[in-house]
Design an enzyme around this catalytic site. Sequence first.
Site, PDB file in Angstrom:
ATOM      1  N   TYR A 147       0.864  -1.180   0.000  1.00 13.55           N
ATOM      2  CA  TYR A 147       0.000   0.000   0.000  1.00 13.55           C
ATOM      3  C   TYR A 147       0.901   1.230   0.000  1.00 13.55           C
ATOM      4  CZ  TYR A 147      -3.827   3.063   1.717  1.00 13.55           C
ATOM      5  OH  TYR A 147      -4.756   4.057   1.895  1.00 13.55           O
TER       6      TYR A 147
ATOM      7  N   LYS B 179      -1.381  -1.090  -4.139  1.00 19.31           N
ATOM      8  CA  LYS B 179      -2.414  -0.052  -4.029  1.00 19.31           C
ATOM      9  C   LYS B 179      -1.655   1.260  -4.108  1.00 19.31           C
ATOM     10  CE  LYS B 179      -6.145   1.763  -1.111  1.00 19.31           C
ATOM     11  NZ  LYS B 179      -5.830   3.194  -1.169  1.00 19.31           N
TER      12      LYS B 179
END
Length: 286
Positions: free
Chosen positions: A120, A150
């Site tokens: 992330y 992400k």
Amino acid sequence: KINLPVISQYVDYLVNEQNVKNVFVNGTTGEGLSLSIQERKQLAEEWMCQGKDKLDHVIIHVGALNLPECQELARHAAAIGAGGIAVIAPFFFKPTNKDELVAFLQKVASEAPEVPFYYYHIPPMTGVKVRVEELLDGIKAQIPTFQGVKFSDTDLLDLAQCINKNETGEFEFLYGVDEQLLGALAVGANGAVGSTYNYLGRQTNLMLQAFAKPDFALAQQYQFLTGEFLNFVIKLGFGVAQTKAVMTFVSGIPMGPPRLPLVDASSEFIVKAKAKLDSIVWPNGN
């Protein structure tokens, strides 16, 4: 406090009203880093339970400031059958280069050896600016479960370089800056994770369909209108608390206040944001 009973209604709303069938749990909008480990586990379990046979994918964010908690959350996510796990970089004592970051991520991913793993990347929040393009080099050898990123940053050059390197298509790049999604799609992002999809999921899905056709003019219309709303609320001050307020008035589901140090959205914000959203005429006539 966390409100578990509302999640059943939340799942049905996302699926039936927004055509959203994938969720990212305990991330930024979900205030994951403001919750206790026990609370995060309870939320993950409830989303898995209520999403069974309704949601396609549940990715659980297991990042924390210390390695043992990340590992505990990763083991828990694996035990409850999560479709994926994601980890932000620690942001108090920060990794300063690729090797330090990968070493940390590997120690978390190894605790859930059967679960797809996502990094992330959110440098505006973590301050960790290791470029993802650099991170990807050789990462599969160190983290066999590495599935993708992400990517919550505005650096489309970095994203494009990642996608250019991803010739075999083995990695997924899920874009996280909602107002720039169309630009990210143009350079090859193949998914999105964002807060606005809670209440603009249907419109975003229509944008994705237009892009795939391809009908770029229609896709632009959707992106410009999403941007018009976000530009308006950002000027008012737009964060997690305000996102909860928008989701509450759009869905009718009480999202509750944020946890301190965040404070609730003002009534003035709610009035102005609602009026703005109501004034937008989408290409599908709504």
